[in-house]
Scaffold this active site. Sequence first.
Site, PDB file in Angstrom:
ATOM      1  N   GLU A   1     -40.412 102.000 -46.079  1.00 46.97           N
ATOM      2  CA  GLU A   1     -39.549 100.971 -46.651  1.00 46.97           C
ATOM      3  C   GLU A   1     -39.423  99.827 -45.650  1.00 46.97           C
ATOM      4  OE1 GLU A   1     -36.768 102.735 -49.838  1.00 46.97           O
ATOM      5  OE2 GLU A   1     -35.744 102.934 -47.930  1.00 46.97           O
TER       6      GLU A   1
ATOM      7  N   LYS B   1     -27.509 104.689 -53.390  1.00 46.83           N
ATOM      8  CA  LYS B   1     -26.677 104.150 -52.312  1.00 46.83           C
ATOM      9  C   LYS B   1     -25.201 104.379 -52.666  1.00 46.83           C
ATOM     10  CE  LYS B   1     -30.512 101.191 -51.165  1.00 46.83           C
ATOM     11  NZ  LYS B   1     -31.015  99.949 -50.620  1.00 46.83           N
TER      12      LYS B   1
ATOM     13  N   GLU C   1     -30.668 101.471 -43.727  1.00 44.36           N
ATOM     14  CA  GLU C   1     -29.248 101.082 -43.724  1.00 44.36           C
ATOM     15  C   GLU C   1     -28.441 101.979 -42.787  1.00 44.36           C
ATOM     16  OE1 GLU C   1     -28.817 101.150 -47.968  1.00 44.36           O
ATOM     17  OE2 GLU C   1     -30.067  99.364 -48.079  1.00 44.36           O
TER      18      GLU C   1
ATOM     19  N   GLY D   1     -33.847  95.347 -51.177  1.00 46.22           N
ATOM     20  CA  GLY D   1     -32.797  94.565 -51.834  1.00 46.22           C
ATOM     21  C   GLY D   1     -33.036  93.066 -51.846  1.00 46.22           C
TER      22      GLY D   1
ATOM     23  N   SER E   1     -37.623  96.843 -53.173  1.00 43.23           N
ATOM     24  CA  SER E   1     -37.797  95.963 -54.333  1.00 43.23           C
ATOM     25  C   SER E   1     -38.828  96.482 -55.340  1.00 43.23           C
ATOM     26  CB  SER E   1     -38.123  94.537 -53.874  1.00 43.23           C
ATOM     27  OG  SER E   1     -37.022  94.003 -53.166  1.00 43.23           O
TER      28      SER E   1
ATOM     29  N   ASN F   1     -32.499 106.032 -55.164  1.00 42.06           N
ATOM     30  CA  ASN F   1     -31.467 106.012 -54.133  1.00 42.06           C
ATOM     31  C   ASN F   1     -30.337 105.134 -54.655  1.00 42.06           C
ATOM     32  OD1 ASN F   1     -29.844 105.794 -51.916  1.00 42.06           O
ATOM     33  ND2 ASN F   1     -31.313 104.691 -50.628  1.00 42.06           N
TER      34      ASN F   1
ATOM     35  N   HIS G   1     -32.608 106.466 -43.466  1.00 39.75           N
ATOM     36  CA  HIS G   1     -32.717 105.213 -44.217  1.00 39.75           C
ATOM     37  C   HIS G   1     -32.377 104.037 -43.296  1.00 39.75           C
ATOM     38  CE1 HIS G   1     -31.951 102.044 -47.140  1.00 39.75           C
ATOM     39  NE2 HIS G   1     -32.687 102.765 -47.975  1.00 39.75           N
TER      40      HIS G   1
HETATM   41  P1  13P Z   1     -34.173  98.298 -53.423  1.00 34.82           P
HETATM   42  O1  13P Z   1     -35.071  99.018 -54.410  1.00 34.82           O
HETATM   43  O2  13P Z   1     -32.868  97.903 -54.017  1.00 34.82           O
HETATM   44  O3  13P Z   1     -34.908  97.196 -52.740  1.00 34.82           O
HETATM   45  O4  13P Z   1     -33.785  99.369 -52.301  1.00 34.82           O
HETATM   46  C1  13P Z   1     -34.798 100.118 -51.703  1.00 34.82           C
HETATM   47  C2  13P Z   1     -34.202 101.217 -50.921  1.00 34.82           C
HETATM   48  O5  13P Z   1     -33.545 100.991 -49.919  1.00 34.82           O
HETATM   49  C3  13P Z   1     -34.390 102.582 -51.412  1.00 34.82           C
HETATM   50  O6  13P Z   1     -34.035 103.507 -50.450  1.00 34.82           O
END
Ligand code: 13P
Length: 250
Positions: A167, A11, A97, A173, A213, A9, A95
């Site tokens: 997740e 982003k 976010e 993150g 992560s 992903n 997601h």
């Molecule tokens: P990270 O791997 O940067 O923690 O992000 C995970 C994520 O949100 C994947 O969709």
Amino acid sequence: MKPLLIAANWKMHKTAAEAKAYFKEFWPLANGVKGKLIVLCVPFTCLHALAPLVQKTTVCLGAQDVHFGEEGAFTGEISPRMLTETGASYVIVGHSERRKLFHEDDELVNKKLHAAISHGLKPIFCVGESLEQRNQGKEKKVVASQVLNGLKGISWPSLRNVSIAYEPVWAIGTGVAATPKQAGEMHTFIREVLEKEFGQDAAKAIPLLYGGSVKTDNIKELTSLEDVDGALVGGASLDAEKFSELISNA
Ligand code: 13P
């Protein structure tokens, strides 16, 4: 055995030119890795640019969101048909976010899942609790309700193209991944929820990915767990060399 599904992903990272340069570096490194299905979920603007490059490879393309409508006055939105035309076969839906920053609720996520499925897209449906919810001991309740509300009105075999990514919001993150025990318990629990609601075939077939992560040095431990069928990788997917190493470590 099913191949592990390793999805990136990106982003809001990379222009179309940067995406092409990434793929030219990535594929020679990832080509030849056995037993993994690789999906790159990239910004909308990178899909057309990457489509001709991935065509002769086993890599699949995905988007990071989709609107539920066919077409209409929805400024800034992208429909399922627009996505499939680019060559995208996967799409991330729900997601955390999007839930947090763009106020998407279970009802909207459910509409998007219906729309994606009916257009033949393979949704990577994200669920996960916040730190506060975990500290209150509510993580299973929260995740079960996200799973059931998100999949409302969908049944087996329409579910066969759906993957679920667990997740935990506190792991995204932060550099602090769920421990194998935490991830394993939640994945087994999600499998039970699926079995109860949709039956054994659905529960067995739906890939459960872990996200939050995931790095080159913890991917092996996480994907070795019985109910973990792959990973959804954010930050560690942005560098072609690192991501190819992560995939071969899985
Ligand atoms: P990270 O791997 O940067 O923690 O992000 C995970 C994520 O949100 C994947 O969709």
